[in-house]
Enzyme design. Sequence first.
Site, mmCIF file in Angstrom:
data_model
loop_
_atom_site.group_PDB
_atom_site.id
_atom_site.type_symbol
_atom_site.label_atom_id
_atom_site.label_comp_id
_atom_site.label_asym_id
_atom_site.label_seq_id
_atom_site.Cartn_x
_atom_site.Cartn_y
_atom_site.Cartn_z
ATOM 1 N N ARG A 1 -34.809 36.595 -12.495
ATOM 2 C CA ARG A 1 -35.927 36.220 -11.894
ATOM 3 C C ARG A 1 -36.857 37.345 -11.573
ATOM 4 N NH1 ARG A 1 -33.307 31.907 -11.975
ATOM 5 N NH2 ARG A 1 -32.068 30.915 -10.620
ATOM 6 N N SER B 1 -31.774 22.256 -5.736
ATOM 7 C CA SER B 1 -32.940 21.940 -6.538
ATOM 8 C C SER B 1 -32.875 21.894 -7.760
ATOM 9 C CB SER B 1 -34.082 22.547 -6.163
ATOM 10 O OG SER B 1 -34.009 24.329 -6.312
ATOM 11 N N LYS C 1 -23.113 20.142 -0.623
ATOM 12 C CA LYS C 1 -24.374 20.352 -1.199
ATOM 13 C C LYS C 1 -24.393 19.991 -2.681
ATOM 14 C CE LYS C 1 -27.115 24.622 -2.688
ATOM 15 N NZ LYS C 1 -27.626 25.759 -2.432
ATOM 16 N N ARG D 1 -34.463 27.882 -6.146
ATOM 17 C CA ARG D 1 -35.648 28.167 -6.808
ATOM 18 C C ARG D 1 -36.982 27.253 -6.413
ATOM 19 N NH1 ARG D 1 -32.541 26.678 -12.286
ATOM 20 N NH2 ARG D 1 -30.967 25.823 -10.618
ATOM 21 N N GLU E 1 -20.260 22.566 -2.777
ATOM 22 C CA GLU E 1 -21.331 22.355 -3.861
ATOM 23 C C GLU E 1 -20.898 22.020 -5.106
ATOM 24 O OE1 GLU E 1 -23.868 25.630 -4.502
ATOM 25 O OE2 GLU E 1 -25.423 24.514 -5.954
HETATM 26 P P1 13P Z 1 -31.103 25.824 -7.002
HETATM 27 O O1 13P Z 1 -31.924 25.303 -5.576
HETATM 28 O O2 13P Z 1 -32.340 26.964 -7.326
HETATM 29 O O3 13P Z 1 -30.538 25.029 -7.750
HETATM 30 O O4 13P Z 1 -30.229 26.977 -6.141
HETATM 31 C C1 13P Z 1 -29.258 26.460 -5.033
HETATM 32 C C2 13P Z 1 -28.182 27.154 -5.136
HETATM 33 O O5 13P Z 1 -27.598 27.552 -4.007
HETATM 34 C C3 13P Z 1 -27.250 26.794 -6.388
HETATM 35 O O6 13P Z 1 -26.130 27.154 -6.135
#
Ligand code: 13P
Length: 340
Positions: A33, A261, A219, A292, A177
Amino acid sequence: MNPTELARIANAMVAKNKGILAADESTGTITKRFAGIKLDSTEENRRLYRELLFTAPGAAEFISGVILYDETIRQKTKDGTPFPEYLSKQGIIPGIKVDTGAKPLANFPNETITEGLDGLRERLIEYYKLGARFAKWRAVIDIGDGIPTSFAIKANAHALARYAALCQENGIVPIVEPEVLMDGGHSIERCEEVTNVVLETVFNELFEHRIYLEGMILKPNMVISGKQAPNRAPPPTVAEATVRCLKRHVPPAVPGIAFLSGGQSPTEATLHLSLMNKLGPLPWPLTFSYGRALQDSTLKTWGGAPTNFAAAQKEFIKRAKLNGLATTGRYSPELENQAA
Ligand code: 13P
């Protein structure tokens, strides 16, 4: 495990008008990044950038929690306050990424398994002492020719459930997640088909591992066309498909759902969240846990220059506020130009 306390934290993570900032980029990812703004990834630059985010004036109005990385949870503001303590004082809950990344799954070409279970109990005990009250573990499911296999989905769901059990044992709310990636040219229908199977498998594993659903946060990815798909489904279709998929697989006992995201543009991610919330009433609060989509424009505005520090904080607050509005379906693209 103290179920009441776990449920209290989980509910606070999805409190009205608020969402989660994912600032848990590993050193490798944050280095990428920073390369985008031509900034060296030194420990001090990483600290400074996280300080920019965490001390943005007014953040606590829209941010319920922040996911930290191992290095970050041990860092301090320039005044010497440990980040977790600084965040807690603002009413923001500190969290920690505990997986050690997605590695190639042996015998399953192009698929991964997320690692990090060895020694996890001990690490959770330490992270709790450092102030973390929730954790994150990301499983990655890629869509492609002949993948995902049901074995890879099951292996990842099993690891997610083992992680969640260890978190709850140690008083830490697990963010579960399972990310179905949007890389590739697949259709939204294919994404929905895969996300259906992934969520069903994950909740079966959570059940078998005796996870206390009231003390966790899901998530997920949104149900969305692949980035390279020839005809990408429009936002209302994404909202409808995502809500349909979640309703079919996520028990109402889960206190909240906070989306990743996943490579959507910041405005796209905000619009999708808002449209979903307009489809309510829903069984759970739907909010954001963006990396992001919350940070891209902030990083660009900052560019590593001290003179842009305050402007970058303002940009971060703007995105946090717009996403806060999206949690109740009150966002519209016209607000982009007024929100500063
Ligand atoms: P992004 O929103 O950039 O996908 O990142 C979220 C995240 O924590 C991914 O593990």
